[in-house]
Design a protein around this motif. Sequence first.
Motif, mmCIF file in Angstrom:
data_model
loop_
_atom_site.group_PDB
_atom_site.id
_atom_site.type_symbol
_atom_site.label_atom_id
_atom_site.label_comp_id
_atom_site.label_asym_id
_atom_site.label_seq_id
_atom_site.Cartn_x
_atom_site.Cartn_y
_atom_site.Cartn_z
ATOM 1 N N LEU A 173 0.832 -1.203 0.000
ATOM 2 C CA LEU A 173 0.000 0.000 0.000
ATOM 3 C C LEU A 173 0.866 1.252 0.000
ATOM 4 N N VAL A 174 0.568 2.171 -0.908
ATOM 5 C CA VAL A 174 1.273 3.448 -0.923
ATOM 6 C C VAL A 174 0.855 4.287 0.275
ATOM 7 N N THR A 175 -0.432 4.265 0.601
ATOM 8 C CA THR A 175 -0.939 4.964 1.791
ATOM 9 C C THR A 175 -1.587 3.931 2.707
ATOM 10 N N THR A 176 -1.670 4.245 4.009
ATOM 11 C CA THR A 176 -2.170 3.254 4.953
ATOM 12 C C THR A 176 -3.575 3.592 5.453
ATOM 13 N N HIS A 177 -3.701 4.506 6.433
ATOM 14 C CA HIS A 177 -5.005 4.738 7.053
ATOM 15 C C HIS A 177 -5.464 6.206 7.040
ATOM 16 N N PRO A 178 -5.137 6.988 6.013
ATOM 17 C CA PRO A 178 -5.659 8.368 6.004
ATOM 18 C C PRO A 178 -7.111 8.383 5.515
ATOM 19 N N PRO A 179 -7.847 9.460 5.792
ATOM 20 C CA PRO A 179 -9.166 9.611 5.170
ATOM 21 C C PRO A 179 -9.029 9.585 3.648
ATOM 22 N N LEU A 180 -10.024 9.044 2.999
ATOM 23 C CA LEU A 180 -9.947 8.890 1.551
ATOM 24 C C LEU A 180 -9.740 10.234 0.845
ATOM 25 N N ARG A 181 -10.306 11.305 1.399
ATOM 26 C CA ARG A 181 -10.157 12.617 0.750
ATOM 27 C C ARG A 181 -8.711 13.104 0.728
ATOM 28 N N ASP A 182 -7.861 12.539 1.609
ATOM 29 C CA ASP A 182 -6.465 12.970 1.667
ATOM 30 C C ASP A 182 -5.546 12.148 0.762
ATOM 31 N N VAL A 183 -6.047 11.037 0.229
ATOM 32 C CA VAL A 183 -5.177 10.099 -0.485
ATOM 33 C C VAL A 183 -4.477 10.720 -1.693
ATOM 34 N N PRO A 184 -5.176 11.423 -2.598
ATOM 35 C CA PRO A 184 -4.474 11.939 -3.788
ATOM 36 C C PRO A 184 -3.248 12.781 -3.450
ATOM 37 N N GLY A 185 -3.347 13.606 -2.416
ATOM 38 C CA GLY A 185 -2.217 14.447 -2.064
ATOM 39 C C GLY A 185 -1.062 13.692 -1.440
ATOM 40 N N LEU A 186 -1.327 12.484 -0.945
ATOM 41 C CA LEU A 186 -0.283 11.686 -0.304
ATOM 42 C C LEU A 186 0.437 10.760 -1.278
ATOM 43 N N ILE A 187 -0.109 10.634 -2.469
ATOM 44 C CA ILE A 187 0.521 9.771 -3.473
ATOM 45 C C ILE A 187 1.577 10.577 -4.218
ATOM 46 N N THR A 188 2.820 10.288 -3.921
ATOM 47 C CA THR A 188 3.938 11.004 -4.532
ATOM 48 C C THR A 188 4.865 10.017 -5.221
ATOM 49 N N ARG A 189 5.680 10.557 -6.101
ATOM 50 C CA ARG A 189 6.677 9.729 -6.780
ATOM 51 C C ARG A 189 7.568 9.024 -5.767
ATOM 52 N N GLU A 190 7.974 9.740 -4.717
ATOM 53 C CA GLU A 190 8.890 9.175 -3.734
ATOM 54 C C GLU A 190 8.240 8.040 -2.948
ATOM 55 N N ARG A 191 6.962 8.206 -2.569
ATOM 56 C CA ARG A 191 6.272 7.145 -1.831
ATOM 57 C C ARG A 191 6.121 5.892 -2.695
ATOM 58 N N ILE A 192 5.765 6.077 -3.944
ATOM 59 C CA ILE A 192 5.604 4.933 -4.840
ATOM 60 C C ILE A 192 6.934 4.202 -5.015
ATOM 61 N N LEU A 193 7.995 4.971 -5.248
ATOM 62 C CA LEU A 193 9.316 4.352 -5.414
ATOM 63 C C LEU A 193 9.743 3.587 -4.168
ATOM 64 N N ARG A 194 9.521 4.173 -2.991
ATOM 65 C CA ARG A 194 9.883 3.501 -1.750
ATOM 66 C C ARG A 194 9.168 2.163 -1.635
ATOM 67 N N CYS A 195 7.885 2.166 -1.899
ATOM 68 C CA CYS A 195 7.120 0.924 -1.767
ATOM 69 C C CYS A 195 7.535 -0.111 -2.806
ATOM 70 N N LEU A 196 7.876 0.338 -4.001
ATOM 71 C CA LEU A 196 8.328 -0.603 -5.026
ATOM 72 C C LEU A 196 9.670 -1.217 -4.640
ATOM 73 N N ARG A 197 10.576 -0.427 -4.112
ATOM 74 C CA ARG A 197 11.865 -0.976 -3.677
ATOM 75 C C ARG A 197 11.673 -2.006 -2.569
ATOM 76 N N LEU A 198 10.847 -1.662 -1.582
ATOM 77 C CA LEU A 198 10.645 -2.562 -0.452
ATOM 78 C C LEU A 198 9.894 -3.820 -0.867
ATOM 79 N N THR A 199 8.923 -3.677 -1.748
ATOM 80 C CA THR A 199 8.189 -4.850 -2.225
ATOM 81 C C THR A 199 9.097 -5.761 -3.018
ATOM 82 N N ASP A 200 9.959 -5.185 -3.841
ATOM 83 C CA ASP A 200 10.928 -5.978 -4.598
ATOM 84 C C ASP A 200 11.837 -6.770 -3.655
ATOM 85 N N GLY A 201 12.313 -6.123 -2.594
ATOM 86 C CA GLY A 201 13.164 -6.824 -1.636
ATOM 87 C C GLY A 201 12.432 -7.945 -0.927
ATOM 88 N N PHE A 202 11.164 -7.733 -0.587
ATOM 89 C CA PHE A 202 10.358 -8.759 0.070
ATOM 90 C C PHE A 202 10.174 -9.957 -0.844
#
Length: 339
Positions: A173-202
Amino acid sequence: MRTLCVTLGDPCGLGPELVARHFAEKGADDRERILLIGPVQPLLRELERIGAPVFFERLDDPKDIRERGAGIYLYQPPELSRLGFPPGEVTVEGGLAAGTSLDAAVAVLKADLAQGLVTCPLNKAMLQQAGFDFSGHTEFLADRLGVGADGVCMHLCGHDPDDPAATMLRVSLVTTHPPLRDVPGLITRERILRCLRLTDGFLRALGLSGPVAVCGLNPHAGESGRIGDEEIETITPALEAARLEGLDVAGPFPADTVFHFAAKGEYPAVLAMYHDQGLGPLKLLHFSRAVNVTLGLPYPRTSPDHGTGYDLVSTGRASIDSFRAALDMARRLVDGGEA
């Protein structure tokens, strides 16, 4: 010999029952030490209810685990000894026990007394009312272990201990437990990249390969900008950057179709943009065998993918399959992916 911590979570919830029922039947692996952390009375209550003998040895100091052989041990933080934990009730004491036990487990991990952690469910509201200002296990552990919220990724996966190679959904998950209205602003290139790196390692730790499928945020993945531009402005650039790092990724795909193909085994994992986008499909297929894994911590941490289940406490109707899957996953990750 591996050592795993198991926190009882909110002892008014299902944690003591899950632990009692599993270990009364299965015991510990002959290559491991299990260190249970939490109040002893709820655990004894459940053992009496199911008619099982005490299977653990109590430790006055968790450091004593270093001198013990294979087996199951319990450490009760002293501040919990005089508290009551009524089964099936929502109490601040339950939140205090969960937070105090987590702090004790973190100390054990930092002292290199254990290599992994399995956490039983807690009540987020009671955790906060007890003075622990975190929205859940993920945020608590990220803070206490010095990683920070930006260093971890919440991942949930189906897992069958009897058939670890079975095709299962795995969802980060790129975002965890924020209100749905906040999700678009929390989706950033850096967050996506971080999750992809960690998922790849897992996936590599589990010996899996293949592209991680990435969901779009909007219906139909935005339809080339006609239904939102997050796919064009943020998600696709993040995937391009991930490919330059050598990560195997695909997408962004419409979320209403990608899980069908992932469930058939075409993708080893999916990266969803928000909580219900990813966990709805996962829980539909693997409700009783899903595991929560915090990626990015210095130690493997897993948890059953369900809540405290106050209404099921001491009824014997709760499934222990998710706890069993979480324990097996922790073992595999500590052992480098081996069963």
